[in-house]
Motif scaffolding. Structure first.
Motif: not given
Length: 838
Positions: A67-77, A148-161
Motif C-alpha cells: 500500500n503506497y500513500f502520498k500526502v501533500v499539505t499546505k500551511i495557510t496559517e 514556515r507558513v506558506g510551506d508545502i509538506i510532501e511525504y510518501s511511504f509504503t506499508r508492505k504486508g
C-alpha cells in the motif's frame, strides 16, 4: 480514513520507545505519480486549523501486499505548523514493513529534502488502552525542522504486508468524506483477480480496466468541498462518498472463513473440564446451566484484548483464556460457546457491529465491518437467545438477559448463508417517584425519591454502584438535584435493593430543601417549578427544523416519572391531560388533584418507539418536541395576598366568564335571527304541509348529531370551555397575532354552540328561512376552518396540516359542496320549508 491519517495523537501509553531503522527506498515502479495544484479551486473560507490538503494519494498492489500513500499539505496559517510538521504513521510489526520514500518542504518552488531515517522514533501507542485493548501496533514518528507558513509538506511511504489471517482474501473501504476541503484525491487498486465494488449513496465510482492480465480500479477527484456533519446523526448512517471493494463473494464465504477461525482444535484442559462439570452438576435445567456459564464468563473472566497480528481476528484457545482468566470479546465468546457445547447446549459465536446496525446488510462482505463478538444460544425448546459475554453484573433469568441493540449478527455456523436479525425485547425502564412534602407556603420542603431501574438500566446502575463508594454516590446525587433545587441537602446515604432475578434495582433517597419557593413572573407571586428530569435528560430540543440526515434517538427506553406534591393547604388545580402518540415517540402527561388530601400528582410517561427519526418525519417530530417541551415543566404559584392558585387560574375563571358572555350575546343574536322571515315562492303544484323526507332526512340526522359532536370536541380540546385561551395572554409565549386568533376562535366556537340548535329548530319547524340560514352557516364554517387551519400553521411555524386534519377539511369541503346547492336549488327543499315566523 483521512481524518485518522492527519490527526496527531498527543496522549500515548508508552510501552516501548526506540530509534528504529526506518528504511528509505525509492518509490515502487508500479506507482503512478500524481501532480497537484498549489492553489486548488476550493472554497478557502472552509479551510480550518491552518492547513489545506492538496493531495491524498493511495495506491494498492493486492498481489504484492503493498500500500503506497502520498500526502501533500499546505500551511495557510501559523496554527497549522504544529500538525503539518509532525509525521505519524502506524504499522503492525508482526506482519508489516514500513518504508519512506520522501519527506520534502516545497518553499517558493524549491524542494528541500527532510527525510532522515535516523531521526525517526518508533512508539508503541495503545490508543484504546482505556478500554483494555492493546493491538501491538507501532507508530513511526518524526518532526520536520524549519517549517514556515506558506510551506508545502510532501511525504510518501509504503506499508508492505497483509494480516496472514485473511489468506487470499482482500477487502477495503474508503470513506472519502472530510470536514476539510481537499485539492485532489487519487485511489487505485490493482489485482490479478476481479474485485467486487460498491458505492453507498454517492455518484463516485471506480473506473475498471483490464490490462496485462490485471484488473485496475481507479478513482480520481479534484477540488472536493468539505463535508458538513449534522449533530445527532446515527453512526450507522453512511453519507456520500463511501466506497468499498473486495473479493469476498458472499456472506456465506465470510461465515466459512470465520467458522474456521473459531474452531477449537485442542483438547479441553482438565481444569476447564472440571469447571464445566461443576456447572453441569450444580444446575438441573438447561436454562440454569446457560445462566451459570454466562455469569462465570462475564464476571470471573475479565476483559482484556491483546490484539496484535492475527490475534486481532483469531480467538485464543479456551484453555488459555480459562487459565489466564482474561480475554477480549472473541476470546470470551468462544469460551462461553465451548462450555455450553460441552453440556450439549447449542451455541455459536456471532460477529456484530456495534454501530453499523442495519446498514451492514447493504455492504459487501468484509470482516472489518465487525468490531465485536457475542454469542447465540438455542435451548431445548428451540428458543433463540443472544448474550454479550463482555458485559458484567447482568441480572435476569437466562431468557431475560438484556442484549444491546446491535440489530444484525453474522452467526458463525456451518451452512449459514446470511446475516441474522436480532430483535431487542427490553423496554429499559426507569420509574421515578418524587414525593414533595411542603411544610408551608414560602418555606422549605422534604423530598423523598424512589427510583426503580429495570433491564439494561438496572445493569448500568448496578455497575455504577459497584464502582463507586456509597459516600461518593451520595455526593454526586446531591449535586445532581442541586441543579433543580439550590438549597438541597441529603438526609442520609441512598438505600438500595438489587433484585438480580427480576433485574430491578431500587434506590430510596431523602432530601431537605431549605427554600423551595421562588419569585414568579406574575406580580406579587411566588412559585415552584416541577420538572421530570429523567425525560429532559433523554430528549433534547434540536436547534433547527431543517435536516438532511436521520436524527438519532436513544432506543429502546421507557421513562416513567411521577411527581407527588403534598400541598400545605387547599389549592385551585385544573386537572388536565396531554398526549403525543407517533411512530417515533409516545408521551402522556396527566395532572391530578386529590382534594381530601391536598395532593397534586403529575404523571409523565415517555416511550421511545424507534432508534431514529427519518428526514421526512423530522419536521413533525420537531413540532411534537416543541409541544412536549411546553408541557414538561409544571408550575404552582401563590399570591402573597393570600390566594392559592395554580398558574393562571384567575385568568382561567375570567376566560370562562367571557366565554359565557359570548354565549349570551350569540343567544340574543340567534333570537333575532329566529324572527327573520323570508317570503317563500309558492307554486300551485306544491303539496300542502309537505313532510320532511328524501335526502332531507339525512340532513336532519346530521344536524341533530352536530351539536353533540361540537360539544365533545370542545370538551376534549378544553382550551375554550376551561378558560385556558385567556391564560395564553399572560404566558411568556404571548404574541399579538396568536392572541387575536385565539379570541376569534373563542367567538366562533361560542357562535357554533348557539346557532346549531337554532338551525335545528328552524329545520324541525320547516321555517322558510332554514335553507338560506343553514347554507350561509355551512359556507361561513368552511371558510373559517380553512383560514384558521392555515393561519394557525403559519403562526406556530408548523409544517402544514396533519393527515387527520387534511381528511377532516376534505370531508367538510365535500359535504358543503353537496349540501349547499341542494338547499338552494332543490324543489323538495322549496316545497318543504314554507312556514313563516308568527
Amino acid at each position: 480514513m483521512l481524518k485518522n491519517l492527519f490527526t496527531v495523537v498527543f496522549s500515548f501509553l508508552f510501552i516501548s520507545l526506540n530509534f528504529a531503522q526506518i528504511k528509505k527506498i525509492t518509490t515502487p515502479n508500479w506507482v503512478e505519480m500524481q501532480t497537484y495544484a498549489s492553489e486548488p479551486k476550493i472554497d478557502f473560507d472552509e479551510v480550518t486549523q491552518g492547513t489545506l490538503i492538496l493531495l491524498y494519494d493511495q495506491q494498492t498492489e493486492v498481489d504484492k501486499e503493498e500500500n503506497y500513500f502520498k500526502v501533500v499539505t499546505k500551511i495557510t496559517e501559523n496554527v497549522g505548523i504544529q500538525e503539518a510538521s509532525s509525521i505519524n504513521v502506524s504499522f503492525d510489526p508482526s506482519y508489516q514493513k514500513l518504508s519512506f520514500h520522501e519527506i520534502n518542504i516545497v518553499r517558493n518552488g524549491k524542494i528541500i529534502s527532510k527525510l532522515n531515517t535516523s531521526e525517526f522514533q518508533t512508539i508503541r501507542q495503545e490508543l484504546d488502552a482505556e478500554n483494555y485493548i492493546y493491538d501491538g501496533s507501532l507508530s513511526a514518528i518524526t518532526h520536520i525542522s524549519d517549517v514556515r507558513v506558506g510551506d508545502i509538506i510532501e511525504y510518501s511511504f509504503t506499508r508492505k504486508g497483509y494480516n496472514p489471517i485473511h489468506k487470499d482474501y482482500f477487502a477495503e473501504y474508503y470513506n472519502l468524506n472530510n470536514s476539510h476541503p481537499i485539492g485532489k484525491i487519487n485511489v487505485k487498486i490493482t489485482s490479478k483477480n476481479k474485485l467486487e465494488v460498491k458505492s453507498i449513496k454517492n455518484k463516485l465510482k471506480f473506473d475498471e480496466a483490464f490490462d496485462n492480465n490485471k484488473y485496475t480500479y481507479s478513482l480520481l477527484e479534484e477540488n472536493i468541498n468539505a463535508t458538513h456533519f449534522e449533530d445527532n446523526t446515527p453512526l450507522w448512517y453512511l453519507d456520500a462518498n463511501f466506497i468499498e471493494i473486495g473479493n469476498y463473494k458472499s456472506w456465506e464465504n465470510l461465515i466459512d472463513w470465520g467458522t474456521q477461525l473459531f474452531k477449537v482444535r485442542d483438547n479441553l484442559s482438565s481444569s476447564l473440564l472440571k469447571k464445566i462439570n461443576v456447572i453441569d452438576k450444580e444446575n438441573t435445567s438447561k436454562g440454569q446451566k446457560i445462566a451459570a456459564a454466562l455469569q462465570f464468563v462475564q464476571d470471573e473472566v475479565r476483559y482484556l484484548g491483546l490484539e496484535n497480528g492475527i490475534s486481532a481476528y483469531k480467538p485464543s484457545s479456551p484453555n488459555k483464556v480459562f487459565k489466564q482468566r482474561f480475554g477480549d470479546c472473541k476470546d470470551k465468546s468462544l469460551l462461553l460457546v465451548t462450555i455450553l457445547n460441552r453440556m450439549n447446549i447449542e451455541a455459536y459465536p456471532v460477529l456484530v457491529s456495534t454501530y453499523l446496525k442495519k446498514t451492514v446488510t447493504n455492504l459487501l462482505p468484509n470482516p472489518a465491518h465487525f468490531n465485536h463478538c457475542v454469542v447465540k444460544v438455542i435451548d431445548e425448546n428451540k428458543g433463540e437467545y443472544w448474550y454479550d459475554p463482555t458485559i458484567t453484573n447482568q441480572g435476569g433469568t437466562f431468557n431475560k438477559v438484556v442484549f444491546p441493540d446491535y440489530r444484525f449478527g453474522l452467526v458463525l455456523k456451518k451452512g449459514n448463508k446470511d446475516l441474522e436479525e436480532i430483535f431487542p425485547f427490553a423496554d429499559n425502564t426507569i420509574d421515578i417517584t418524587d414525593h414533595y412534602i411542603l411544610s408551608e407556603v414560602g418555606k422549605g420542603a422534604t423530598l423523598k425519591i424512589t427510583s426503580v431501574y429495570s433491564e439494561a438500566e438496572a445493569d448500568n446502575i448496578r455497575f455504577y454502584f459497584k464502582n463507586n463508594s456509597i459516600i461518593n454516590i451520595q455526593k454526586e446525587f446531591e449535586k445532581f438535584y442541586s441543579d433543580y433545587h439550590a438549597n438541597i441537602k441529603s438526609l442520609g446515604k441512598p438505600e438500595y435493593t438489587d433484585n438480580l432475578k427480576t433485574n430491578t434495582f431500587t434506590i430510596n433517597e431523602t432530601y431537605k430543601i431549605d427554600s423551595i419557593w421562588e419569585p414568579s413572573y406574575l406580580e406579587n407571586h411566588i412559585g415552584i417549578d416541577f420538572s421530570p428530569y429523567t425525560i429532559t435528560n433523554v430528549l433534547s430540543m434540536p436547534s433547527k427544523i431543517e435536516r438532511k440526515t436521520p436524527f438519532e434517538l436513544s432506543y429502546p427506553i421507557t421513562r416513567s416519572h411521577t411527581i407527588n406534591v403534598e400541598l400545605p393547604e387547599a389549592w385551585n388545580v385544573n386537572e388536565d391531560n396531554f398526549n403525543i402518540s407517533t411512530p417515533n415517540i409516545f408521551y402522556d402527561f396527566d395532572v391530578l388533584y386529590n382534594k381530601s388530601e391536598n395532593l397534586l400528582t403529575l404523571k409523565h410517561l415517555l416511550k421511545i418507539q424507534k432508534d431514529f427519526v427519518s428526514v421526512a418525519e423530522f419536521p413533525g417530530f420537531y413540532n411534537d418536541l416543541k409541544k412536549l417541551d411546553n408541557e414538561l415543566n409544571y408550575n404552582i404559584s401563590y399570591n402573597k395576598g393570600g390566594n392559592t392558585t395554580s398558574t393562571g387560574s384567575v385568568l382561567k375563571y375570567l376566560g370562562i366568564f367571557m366565554f359565557i358572555c359570548f354565549l349570551l350575546f350569540f343567544t340574543w343574536l340567534a333570537f333575532k335571527l329566529y324572527q327573520y322571515n323570508i317570503t317563500p315562492k309558492i307554486e300551485s303544484y306544491y303539496e300542502e304541509n309537505k313532510p320532511i323526507g328524501g335526502w332531507l332526512i339525512l340532513i336532519g340526522i346530521g344536524l341533530c348529531i352536530s351539536p353533540i359532536r361540537v360539544f365533545m370536541d370542545l370538551l376534549s380540546t378544553e382550551i375554550y370551555l376551561s378558560g385556558d385561551w385567556l391564560v395564553y395572554f399572560s404566558s411568556e409565549d404571548f404574541s399579538i397575532s396568536i392572541g387575536l386568533l385565539l379570541i376569534i376562535e373563542t367567538l366562533f366556537n361560542a357562535a357554533v354552540l348557539v346557532f346549531l340548535p337554532l338551525i335545528i329548530v328552524l329545520f324541525l319547524k320547516k321555517r322558510s328561512s332554514f335553507p338560506k340560514v343553514y347554507a350561509t352557516f355551512l359556507i361561513v364554517y368552511l371558510v373559517f376552518i380553512l383560514s384558521d387551519s392555515f393561519l394557525a400553521s403559519a403562526l406556530t411555524e408548523t409544517d402544514g396540516l396533519t393527515g387527520l386534519e387534511e381528511k377532516q377539511l376534505l370531508k367538510t369541503f365535500i359535504s358543503t359542496g353537496i349540501i349547499v346547492p341542494y338547499l338552494l336549488l332543490s324543489e323538495r327543499v322549496k316545497e318543504t320549508f314554507l312556514k313563516s315566523y308568527q
